[in-house]
Design an enzyme around this catalytic site. Structure first.
Site, PDB file in Angstrom:
ATOM      1  N   SER A   1       0.963  -1.323   0.079  1.00 41.68           N
ATOM      2  CA  SER A   1      -0.056   0.150  -0.178  1.00 41.68           C
ATOM      3  C   SER A   1       1.008   0.719   0.373  1.00 41.68           C
ATOM      4  O   SER A   1       1.938   0.744   0.291  1.00 41.68           O
ATOM      5  CB  SER A   1      -1.128   0.445   1.357  1.00 41.68           C
ATOM      6  OG  SER A   1      -1.820   0.938   0.901  1.00 41.68           O
TER       7      SER A   1
HETATM    8  C1  SAM Z   1      -1.797   3.083  -3.948  1.00 43.03           C
HETATM    9  S1  SAM Z   1      -2.877   2.709  -2.950  1.00 43.03           S
HETATM   10  C2  SAM Z   1      -3.879   3.221  -2.464  1.00 43.03           C
HETATM   11  C3  SAM Z   1      -3.732   4.890  -1.996  1.00 43.03           C
HETATM   12  C4  SAM Z   1      -4.923   5.100  -1.331  1.00 43.03           C
HETATM   13  N1  SAM Z   1      -5.941   6.770  -1.602  1.00 43.03           N
HETATM   14  C5  SAM Z   1      -4.697   6.712  -0.768  1.00 43.03           C
HETATM   15  O1  SAM Z   1      -4.720   7.979  -0.358  1.00 43.03           O
HETATM   16  O2  SAM Z   1      -3.115   6.384   0.057  1.00 43.03           O
HETATM   17  C6  SAM Z   1      -4.120   1.113  -3.105  1.00 43.03           C
HETATM   18  C7  SAM Z   1      -4.380   0.257  -2.269  1.00 43.03           C
HETATM   19  O3  SAM Z   1      -5.192  -0.825  -2.669  1.00 43.03           O
HETATM   20  C8  SAM Z   1      -5.401  -1.585  -1.870  1.00 43.03           C
HETATM   21  N2  SAM Z   1      -6.034  -2.807  -3.140  1.00 43.03           N
HETATM   22  C9  SAM Z   1      -5.511  -3.472  -3.655  1.00 43.03           C
HETATM   23  N3  SAM Z   1      -6.665  -4.836  -4.643  1.00 43.03           N
HETATM   24  C10 SAM Z   1      -7.567  -4.013  -3.992  1.00 43.03           C
HETATM   25  C11 SAM Z   1      -9.022  -4.730  -3.946  1.00 43.03           C
HETATM   26  N4  SAM Z   1      -9.343  -5.639  -4.766  1.00 43.03           N
HETATM   27  N5  SAM Z   1     -10.135  -3.904  -3.704  1.00 43.03           N
HETATM   28  C12 SAM Z   1      -9.493  -3.106  -2.609  1.00 43.03           C
HETATM   29  N6  SAM Z   1      -8.962  -2.556  -2.887  1.00 43.03           N
HETATM   30  C13 SAM Z   1      -7.660  -2.996  -2.835  1.00 43.03           C
HETATM   31  C14 SAM Z   1      -4.020  -2.198  -1.420  1.00 43.03           C
HETATM   32  O4  SAM Z   1      -4.275  -2.676  -0.341  1.00 43.03           O
HETATM   33  C15 SAM Z   1      -3.911  -0.520  -1.498  1.00 43.03           C
HETATM   34  O5  SAM Z   1      -4.235   0.371  -0.003  1.00 43.03           O
END
Ligand code: SAM
Length: 419
Positions: free
Chosen positions: A97
């Site tokens: 993340s």
């Molecule tokens: C780039 S980070 C998100 C950044 C966030 N919007 C922030 O402001 O901190 C991507 C996120 O997508 C989540 N993720 C990955 N696969 C996912 C899924 N199938 N459903 C929901 N979240 C997911 C990861 O756990 C991670 O926390």
């Protein structure tokens, strides 16, 4: 709007100057046009939502940076209130993340054309920073956010509540959206997917917008903004490229991640004029290559034996096939060879030949930039097209068992067909 930030230092408000400076900088660079997003950046304490971030050294080791304590809080705050991506969770040696670069985040939020009164669903809560920006622009009751990692959701909920923000958060696989609170006016995903899940279309208001990173293969695709129009979603890729971490269907588990594949021996050699690392230099052509390459193809670099510096672009596929293209064009037999490079290719699938085919197709179509490509999704399939929906290049079938992009034969007489 004033936010309460829990900190015990005398400089509890030191972050405000940094945040204001970041907002001004994003206005000056043209990333922000709407003063309401500038206010959201200036008044949202990113350091509170991302108190620790991780940096990886060239050898792959991760080190933690604390943002509210330590020797040089001011330097730490300057980094937090910059356009840096902050890796916020690492598991099994891999980033799972991160808090997305604020410049990219606000460009995405503006591209969503969010208006007062709208209800927005975010897929990928992560640190909660983007949810906090949305709450600032709208209100807590209008913001919904889900993440596949229950631990991240619990932490984000706690930190958001500490600054008096209470968007509705849930731990679930966001690929099924969040039907409990549908319909939404906008859906934004901060993880990448091979295609927009049809469940999102079903949870969108008529005329609603969805913005997500559509990647046909690793690194092969871009952000796309699609509008719901009856029983379909339709839209185009954004001008600027971005890449998000891929969506997972379940929380990440530590452990070995890469299967060891057989490596075919006995490479043939020839020369090629296609760019050796299209995933970095010719991303639109790389997307067309992803339509052709076998599932599971991995791209990267071969390193020089002496200096460990990248020497060649490299592809390998699960059937053992691989290829390497020298980065340096002088690695060919004749000195005046121009842009020709040495290619080695081995195994049952001629991987580079597929890349060359995609590159030729892209050039024959006038080297189209991202905004000439679009997507149309229905419950059954998503089509990738060039210029207009009738000019389909690729198809993704949404039905289980068929979830894979494949090329579509261009209609006879089209620019693409003349290659
Ligand atoms: C780039 S980070 C998100 C950044 C966030 N919007 C922030 O402001 O901190 C991507 C996120 O997508 C989540 N993720 C990955 N696969 C996912 C899924 N199938 N459903 C929901 N979240 C997911 C990861 O756990 C991670 O926390």
């Amino acid at each position: 709007m004033t936010r309460r930030v829990s900190t015990t230092t005398d400089q509890a408000d030191a972050w405000r100057g940094h945040a204001r400076h970041l907002a001004e900088q994003l206005v000056a660079t043209g990333d922000i046009h709407d003063p309401r997003w500038a206010a959201a950046i200036a008044e949202t304490p990113r350091h509170h939502l991302v108190p620790i971030s991780y940096r990886q050294d060239p050898a792959g080791a991760w080190a933690a940076d604390e943002h509210s304590s330590g020797d040089d809080v001011s330097a730490a705050l300057a980094r937090v209130y910059s356009t840096a991506t902050l890796v916020s969770a690492v598991r099994g040696g891999e980033a799972v993340s991160s808090s997305t670069k604020p410049d990219l985040m606000v460009r995405m939020l503006e591209a969503l054309e969010i208006q007062d009164g709208m209800r927005v669903l975010e897929i990928g809560t992560g640190t909660g920073y983007n949810a906090a920006l949305l709450c600032h622009r709208l209100s807590d009751q209008q913001v919904f956010s889900v993440d596949v990692e229950p631990e991240l959701v619990a932490t984000a909920r706690e930190r958001l509540a500490a600054i008096d923000l209470r968007p509705r958060l849930a731990a679930r696989d966001g690929q099924t959206g969040c039907p409990d609170h549908a319909p939404y006016d906008r859906i934004i995903a901060t993880c990448s997917l091979p295609a927009i899940p049809w469940a999102w279309a079903e949870q969108l208001q008529p005329e609603g917008l969805v913005l997500a990173d559509v990647k046909l293969g690793p690194g092969a695709g871009n952000l796309a903004v699609l509008r719901r129009d009856g029983h379909q979603l339709r839209g185009r890729f954004t001008t600027r490229w971005a890449g998000f971490m891929a969506a997972r269907t379940a929380p990440a588990v530590p452990g070995p991640r890469y299967a060891v594949t057989p490596v075919a021996a006995g490479a043939s050699q020839r020369e090629t004029t296609a760019p050796p690392q299209p995933w970095a230099t010719h991303r639109e052509a790389w997307m067309l290559a992803a339509l052709r390459l076998p599932a599971g193809t991995v791209h990267g670099y071969a390193l020089g034996p002496d200096n460990r510096a990248p020497r060649a672009g490299r592809l390998s596929a699960p059937d053992g096939s691989w290829c390497e293209v020298a980065l340096d064009p002088r690695e060919v037999s004749e000195p005046e060879a121009g842009s020709r490079r040495r290619l080695q290719e081995a195994g049952p699938t001629a991987l580079w030949t597929l890349v060359e085919d995609a590159y030729r197709t892209w050039r024959a179509a006038g080297q189209p930039a991202w905004e000439r490509f679009g997507l149309t999704a229905t419950a059954e399939q998503t089509l990738l097209w060039l210029d207009q929906p009738g000019n389909a290049l690729g198809r993704y079938q949404h039905r289980a068992g068929k979830r894979r992009w494949e090329p579509v034969r261009p209609p006879a007489g089209s620019d693409i067909a003349r290659t």
